[in-house]
Design an enzyme around this catalytic site. Structure first.
Site, PDB file in Angstrom:
ATOM      1  N   GLU A  65      -8.259   2.444 -60.255  1.00 40.40           N
ATOM      2  CA  GLU A  65      -9.281   2.155 -59.234  1.00 40.40           C
ATOM      3  C   GLU A  65      -8.942   2.772 -57.886  1.00 40.40           C
ATOM      4  O   GLU A  65      -9.833   3.013 -57.058  1.00 40.40           O
ATOM      5  CB  GLU A  65      -9.479   0.636 -59.098  1.00 40.40           C
ATOM      6  N   HIS A 115      -2.918   2.089 -61.627  1.00 42.65           N
ATOM      7  CA  HIS A 115      -4.071   1.614 -60.840  1.00 42.65           C
ATOM      8  C   HIS A 115      -5.128   2.713 -60.726  1.00 42.65           C
ATOM      9  O   HIS A 115      -5.247   3.382 -59.688  1.00 42.65           O
ATOM     10  CB  HIS A 115      -3.619   1.167 -59.446  1.00 42.65           C
ATOM     11  N   CYS A 168      -2.962  -3.067 -64.434  1.00 44.40           N
ATOM     12  CA  CYS A 168      -1.656  -3.503 -63.927  1.00 44.40           C
ATOM     13  C   CYS A 168      -1.329  -4.928 -64.398  1.00 44.40           C
ATOM     14  O   CYS A 168      -0.993  -5.115 -65.557  1.00 44.40           O
ATOM     15  CB  CYS A 168      -1.578  -3.349 -62.419  1.00 44.40           C
TER      16      CYS A 168
END
Length: 243
Positions: free
Chosen positions: A213, A211, A107
């Site tokens: 994660e 994102h 990001c």
């Protein structure tokens, strides 16, 4: 032997804490790395100690990057900024890049990579890109698939996923504009916004706009990104040990 992965942090609103989301930590650990956080140290310009300590660096999400780093004045749509974080991360990136440390940006991280290498950003895609689709939904869980991206063949990103089209989450209002030196865009959303980039050189330098994660537990395919990063960091570690 597991590689040590440095995670960049952000300052809390009161600047009392230098912190990072647990999702980054969990994803690095699940992929076989040992995550450590790198605190923001104001006015520090020499990051050699951190670079010598880690085998790879993950530049995490967060604040908008100040537009004066790419020669622009701010639009009214610009969100939160932190010149302290900008300076710290740009300096850290340059030192890591100089020593060929594997780098992964998420990001804000993809934007930081691009700016550090001389590129620019769309400060606000909704006001600057006609026909932009949704990229920053509200009241949506961070692990929800949101929009599709098209991945270019014969790229590192394609090698990781093995697919030309996947769906990702999305939480950003800025994006890569003019590419920085030795960078190539490797994935785009359907409205043409850059969703991933990588280096044209022989190094692990990868950035994604979404994102992953937040997705690794519910959508394990996104752990492939972290596994590729960890493997590159392990190779770097082994080279350093044998040097």
């Amino acid at each position: 032997m597991k590689p040590i992965i440095g995670l960049t942090t952000f300052l809390s609103e009161q600047s009392k804490y230098s912190t990072v989301s647990r999702n980054y930590v969990d994803s690095i650990y699940a992929a076989g790395g040992v995550p450590i956080t790198i605190p923001i140290v104001e006015d520090k310009t020499d990051y050699s100690e951190y670079i010598d300590l880690v085998d790879g660096i993950l530049f995490t999400g967060g604040n908008d990057i100040a537009p004066y780093y790419f020669g622009e004045n701010p639009l009214k749509e610009l969100h939160s900024m932190s010149s302290i974080r900008d300076e710290y991360e740009l300096s850290l990136f340059r030192k890591a890049y100089e020593k060929n440390v594997p780098i992964f940006g998420i990001c804000r991280g993809i934007q930081l990579i691009n700016v550090a290498l001389g590129g620019s950003l769309y400060q606000d895609i909704y006001s600057q890109i006609p026909g932009a689709l949704g990229h920053s939904p509200t009241q949506t869980a961070s692990d929800e698939l949101y929009h599709s991206i098209q991945i270019s063949k014969h790229t590192q990103l394609y090698d990781i996923f093995g697919e030309e089209r996947i769906f990702t989450n999305s939480f950003h209002h800025q994006s890569v504009k003019q590419l920085g030196k030795n960078l190539i865009a490797t994935a785009f959303s359907e409205d043409g916004i850059v969703e991933a980039l990588e280096s044209t050189e022989e190094r692990f330098l990868l950035g994604v706009q979404w994102h992953p994660e937040c997705m690794t537990k519910r959508h394990p395919m996104f752990l492939k990104l972290f596994s590729a990063f960890i493997q590159a960091s392990l190779v770097h570690k082994q080279k350093e040990v044998s040097a």
